[in-house]
Design an enzyme around this catalytic site. Sequence first.
Site, PDB file in Angstrom:
ATOM      1  N   ARG A   1       0.804  -1.227   0.000  1.00  0.00           N
ATOM      2  CA  ARG A   1       0.000   0.000   0.000  1.00  0.00           C
ATOM      3  C   ARG A   1       0.835   1.274   0.000  1.00  0.00           C
ATOM      4  O   ARG A   1       0.602   2.188  -0.787  1.00  0.00           O
ATOM      5  CB  ARG A   1      -0.908   0.047   1.243  1.00  0.00           C
ATOM      6  N   THR A   2       1.779   1.363   0.921  1.00  0.00           N
ATOM      7  CA  THR A   2       2.449   2.652   1.116  1.00  0.00           C
ATOM      8  C   THR A   2       3.281   3.027  -0.108  1.00  0.00           C
ATOM      9  O   THR A   2       3.158   4.141  -0.632  1.00  0.00           O
ATOM     10  CB  THR A   2       3.330   2.599   2.384  1.00  0.00           C
TER      11      THR A   2
ATOM     12  N   LYS B   1      26.811  -3.494  -0.289  1.00  0.00           N
ATOM     13  CA  LYS B   1      28.271  -3.286  -0.337  1.00  0.00           C
ATOM     14  C   LYS B   1      28.772  -2.512   0.873  1.00  0.00           C
ATOM     15  O   LYS B   1      29.924  -2.107   0.922  1.00  0.00           O
ATOM     16  CB  LYS B   1      28.626  -2.541  -1.622  1.00  0.00           C
TER      17      LYS B   1
ATOM     18  N   ARG C   1      11.136   3.830   3.863  1.00  0.00           N
ATOM     19  CA  ARG C   1      10.724   2.818   4.852  1.00  0.00           C
ATOM     20  C   ARG C   1      11.977   2.037   5.245  1.00  0.00           C
ATOM     21  O   ARG C   1      12.730   1.574   4.386  1.00  0.00           O
ATOM     22  CB  ARG C   1       9.673   1.865   4.293  1.00  0.00           C
TER      23      ARG C   1
ATOM     24  N   HIS D   1       4.463   5.579  11.714  1.00  0.00           N
ATOM     25  CA  HIS D   1       4.035   5.532  10.306  1.00  0.00           C
ATOM     26  C   HIS D   1       3.061   6.705  10.155  1.00  0.00           C
ATOM     27  O   HIS D   1       1.843   6.516  10.068  1.00  0.00           O
ATOM     28  CB  HIS D   1       3.361   4.181  10.038  1.00  0.00           C
TER      29      HIS D   1
HETATM   30  N1   CP Z   1      -0.504  -0.226   5.851  1.00  0.00           N
HETATM   31  C1   CP Z   1       0.728  -0.403   5.320  1.00  0.00           C
HETATM   32  O1   CP Z   1       1.704   0.256   5.716  1.00  0.00           O
HETATM   33  O2   CP Z   1       0.769  -1.342   4.328  1.00  0.00           O
HETATM   34  P1   CP Z   1       2.056  -1.756   3.510  1.00  0.00           P
HETATM   35  O3   CP Z   1       3.015  -2.414   4.484  1.00  0.00           O
HETATM   36  O4   CP Z   1       1.557  -2.704   2.438  1.00  0.00           O
HETATM   37  O5   CP Z   1       2.674  -0.518   2.938  1.00  0.00           O
END
Ligand code: CP
Length: 311
Positions: free
Chosen positions: A60-61, A90, A111, A139
């Site tokens: 999703r993100t 590396k 991320r 998040h």
């Molecule tokens: N909700 C969420 O962060 O989903 P993903 O891990 O698929 O990005």
Amino acid sequence: MKLNHIVEVQQFRKKELLEEVFSLTERMERLDETGDSSLLLSHTPRKKILATLFYEPSTRTRLSFESAMKRLGGEIISTEDAPHFSSMVKGETLEDTIRVVASFSDLIVLRHYEEGSAKRASLVSPVPIINAGDGPGQHPTQALLDLYTIKKELGRINNLKVGLLGDLLYSRTIHSLVWLLANQENIEFYFISPEPLRIPSDITVYLREKDIFFKENCNLYDISSILDVLYVTRLQKERFRNKEAYNAVVGSYVVDKEILLSLKPDTKILHPLPRTSELPSDIDLDPRAVYFKQAENGLYIRMALLKMILE
Ligand code: CP
């Protein structure tokens, strides 16, 4: 209001900022109907470029950020599996990678598996960093889309009884959402989790200090009938120290049909997804289950944030 790095959700304490984000998000949601080209990114002297740098899996993100950038008329560059396909293999540090990727792009969505990584990146990056999840930390854009979903579905973000069910220790979406909700008016929190996965103490200390109502260690069956929102998360299997710790709690909670019967007709069930056994698919058709709409709202929230940051 000008936005730069988005590292933690506490940056959205100001009511006016949250209102601006939500108002722009509503306009983004209607962009196809209105054709309002002022919502798109302006391209002088060239198209803006978003870099997505993902050291952990995502559906999703990453894809909603990339779709958001494309819908706004921008470009993307991406490393979806940085631990295997970036020069981290590396021995390159996160800081060096950020400095380099920043010279190729106008904004970086990051991320990473370490808490605090987005903050570290923001300290060396000449372009804005968006935290798309830093280990068990936060998040923030997920919390914004969660709150936007609550507003759309219930018509308010104040005066809410919110049940948070699941892995409250490791779930960064829970941490960000509680920080964000704690800043709204008259919110009551009901924390429901297996004993080893209770909400971190920095959050409960803050709630106590601010005199915000919360109840820990709740039994879902005891409180389900009073909730306005039931927010569920999966066990964050990847964060457990060992298999034994995971096996001790796996399958310990599930939102089943019995729970559905006890919820109010207008309670909303949210989940950041992906889900596992805690949310069986046979409840998906219940009108109170709004998690797929919630995921879609992520696209519009991220369009609004990109627009605010890049212009
Ligand atoms: N909700 C969420 O962060 O989903 P993903 O891990 O698929 O990005």
